[in-house]
Design an enzyme around this catalytic site. Structure first.
Site, PDB file in Angstrom:
ATOM      1  N   HIS A 240       0.831  -1.353  -0.036  1.00  0.00           N
ATOM      2  CA  HIS A 240       0.003   0.006  -0.007  1.00  0.00           C
ATOM      3  C   HIS A 240       0.809   1.280   0.063  1.00  0.00           C
ATOM      4  CE1 HIS A 240      -3.547  -2.450   1.124  1.00  0.00           C
ATOM      5  NE2 HIS A 240      -2.563  -3.057   2.112  1.00  0.00           N
TER       6      HIS A 240
HETATM    7  O1  RIB Z   1      -5.042   0.046   4.803  1.00  0.00           O
HETATM    8  C1  RIB Z   1      -3.637  -0.195   4.498  1.00  0.00           C
HETATM    9  C2  RIB Z   1      -3.099   1.013   5.438  1.00  0.00           C
HETATM   10  O2  RIB Z   1      -3.270   0.680   6.833  1.00  0.00           O
HETATM   11  C3  RIB Z   1      -1.632   0.909   5.136  1.00  0.00           C
HETATM   12  O3  RIB Z   1      -1.152   2.341   5.320  1.00  0.00           O
HETATM   13  C4  RIB Z   1      -1.012   0.478   6.422  1.00  0.00           C
HETATM   14  O4  RIB Z   1      -0.033   0.557   6.702  1.00  0.00           O
HETATM   15  C5  RIB Z   1      -2.033   0.767   7.296  1.00  0.00           C
HETATM   16  O5  RIB Z   1      -1.700   1.763   7.823  1.00  0.00           O
END
Ligand code: RIB
Ligand code: CA
Length: 310
Positions: A240
């Site tokens: 992500h």
């Molecule tokens: O949903 C994914 C996000 O939530 C990413 O930033 C992960 O590190 C968590 O913070």
């Protein structure tokens, strides 16, 4: 977008990989500000300092910020990231303490002391620090070059509830204030981050770099991806947060649409939902560049190449 950045983060393995991408790149990382999210603040601060040690960047200031959301209790994600938030590769304790200063205060001071538009804010976690900075001095909205943020989901739904992605779910009130601030926002929702999935070949490519950072990244991803592999039946996990930094380095890897995004802050059923008017069925003004597609091979090539430089 300017090349001087402040990274606001809640490490988390994917945050850590994003930090290494930034620290190994030509980007000028002015500061790292830390927020509670994946794990409590004491651990996210520790993890940010540990990542700076992996990158051999002891000069980058790391400021502790909010220990929880603007309203309500903190929700964490040890079930994904492990009890330390950085499980997957054993690393020594950080070689330094956090820098003096409260993250929202430092965001305001740094943004207001740099020329207009020079600093871009890269957010990888809940938006509490950013909302607190905006509340302290709304003028930062007009001075920032923009925000590139990981959070939300629309066609993909949520990953924490059926409607909400984790970063927004943890602090929907903060997210609503940031999306209403008028700041130029580039949004990396699950719709695009779920298209940059690790797999054994991509993890092996980090191992084959032959450097410490490559080994560490392979270890983090190897731990981090077990949850998503089981949940989604995919071969690997979505990286992500590195999408945020990759966008600044190679924006053409991504494509999306400028549209309106509003945040549900009240409904018990859909709290934290990012309501994206992708088909422009309302007259709500666009306020975010919502990314939906990515060149995944190009993304991993950039990431692997840059980690190899550390
Ligand atoms: O949903 C994914 C996000 O939530 C990413 O930033 C992960 O590190 C968590 O913070
Ligand atoms: Ca994160």
């Amino acid at each position: 977008m300017a090349t001087s950045i402040i990274i606001d983060t809640d490490p988390g393995q994917d945050d850590a990989v994003a930090l290494l991408l930034a620290l190994g790149s030509p980007l000028d990382v002015v500061a790292i500000t830390v927020v509670a999210g994946n794990v409590p603040l004491n651990l996210t601060v520790r993890n940010a300092l540990v990542v700076c040690d992996v990158a051999r960047r002891p000069e980058v200031p790391v400021y502790a910020g909010a220990g929880g959301p603007l309203e309500g209790a903190l929700v964490t994600a040890e079930y994904v990231h492990g009890p330390t938030g950085l499980d997957g590769y054993e690393l020594p304790d950080p070689t330094r303490q956090a820098s003096v200063g409260f993250a929202p205060d430092r965001i305001v001071e740094l943004v207001m002391s740099h020329p207009p538009g020079e600093i871009t804010l890269c957010t990888l976690g809940p938006l509490t620090n950013v909302a607190l900075a905006l509340r302290q001095d709304p003028a930062i909205a007009g001075r920032l070059g923009g925000i590139v943020m990981m959070g939300g989901g629309f066609f993909e739904g949520g990953n924490t509830t059926p409607a909400a992605e984790f970063n927004i779910f943890v602090d929907p009130v903060a997210a609503a204030e940031v999306f209403r601030s008028g700041i130029d926002i580039v949004m990396m929702p699950l719709d695009v981050t779920h298209k940059v999935l690790s797999n054994s070949a991509r993890v092996d490519a980090f191992k084959q770099l032959g450097n410490h950072a490559g080994e560490v990244v392979a270890g983090w991803i190897g731990f981090f991806d077990r949850f998503d592999r089981e949940k989604y039946g995919t071969e690997g996990a979505p990286l992500h947060d590195p999408c945020v930094i990759a966008y600044l380095l190679e924006p053409d890897l991504f494509s999306g649409r400028y549209c309106n995004v509003e945040i549900e802050t009240v409904s018990p059923l859909t709290k934290g939902m990012t309501v994206v008017d992708w088909w422009r069925v309302t007259d709500r003004p666009p306020n975010a560049h919502v990314m939906r597609d990515v060149d995944a091979d190009g993304f991993f090539a950039l990431l692997t190449r840059t980690v190899g430089l550390l």
